[in-house]
Design a protein around this motif. Structure first.
Motif, short mmCIF file in Angstrom:
data_model
loop_
_atom_site.label_atom_id
_atom_site.label_comp_id
_atom_site.label_asym_id
_atom_site.label_seq_id
_atom_site.Cartn_x
_atom_site.Cartn_y
_atom_site.Cartn_z
N ILE A 140 0.84 -1.20 0.00
CA ILE A 140 0.00 0.00 0.00
C ILE A 140 0.88 1.25 0.00
N LEU A 182 2.45 2.02 -3.30
CA LEU A 182 1.49 2.52 -4.28
C LEU A 182 0.88 3.84 -3.82
N ASN A 183 1.56 4.51 -2.88
CA ASN A 183 1.17 5.82 -2.35
C ASN A 183 -0.19 5.82 -1.67
N GLY A 184 -0.56 4.68 -1.09
CA GLY A 184 -1.80 4.61 -0.33
C GLY A 184 -1.60 5.10 1.10
N ASP A 185 -2.68 5.34 1.79
CA ASP A 185 -2.65 5.85 3.16
C ASP A 185 -2.55 4.68 4.15
#
Length: 171
Positions: A134, A137-140
């Motif tokens: 995550i 993939l630049n997710g929070d």
């Protein structure tokens, strides 16, 4: 005094690990978070980085100590005079792996018990590989890791740039 060993790669440490260690600290006099240095999988953080992240996560927990280790977990457990190895279980597939590992450890050291703690419901989906993916993939990941781990993941992803495809870090 009952000393428990909670071994793992902790790449990175997440809220599920923190929950298991904190609960183990309620059961045992001392919990040693042991960061394994050379697992048979690709890691994002070096052993020193992982030790630092775990240490920061438990800086306010006097019963939880952090160290690194190499070799067989059961040998390290003997070295630090741990009577118990703590493991966390998230899903049924974890049970099969942990059951086999506990039996192998029991064969090697009948005097060291394995205790499995069931993860809190809100952490059942958490794994270090999920957190890494995550983050890559630049997710929070703010609901999955402490703030200092989120910052370290962000810095690591920026430093990695385009050098490594995201699936190169899967467990």
């Amino acid at each position: 005094m009952v000393r428990a060993l909670f071994p793992g790669t902790f790449d990175p440490v997440h809220l599920g690990h923190i929950d298991i260690a904190s609960r183990a600290a309620r059961l045992f006099d001392e919990v040693i978070m042991a960061v394994y240095d050379k697992p048979l999988k690709t890691l994002m953080f070096s052993p020193d980085e992982r030790i630092s992240l775990v240490t920061e996560a438990f800086k306010d927990h006097p019963k939880i100590k952090v160290t690194g280790y190499s070799g067989l977990t059961i040998d390290f457990a003997r070295k630090i005079e741990a009577q118990v190895i703590v493991r966390g279980l998230r899903v049924f597939s974890d049970f099969e792996f942990e059951f086999r590992m506990a039996l192998a450890n029991q064969r090697l050291a009948k005097d060291i018990e394995t205790v499995a703690l069931i993860t809190a419901e809100q952490h059942t989906f958490l794994s270090s590989s999920t957190v890494r993916e995550i983050a890559m993939l630049n997710g929070d990941v703010s609901s999955m890791v402490p703030a200092h781990v989120k910052a370290a993941l962000h810095a690591k992803v920026i430093n990695m740039g385009e050098q490594s495809p995201p699936n190169a870090l899967r467990d």
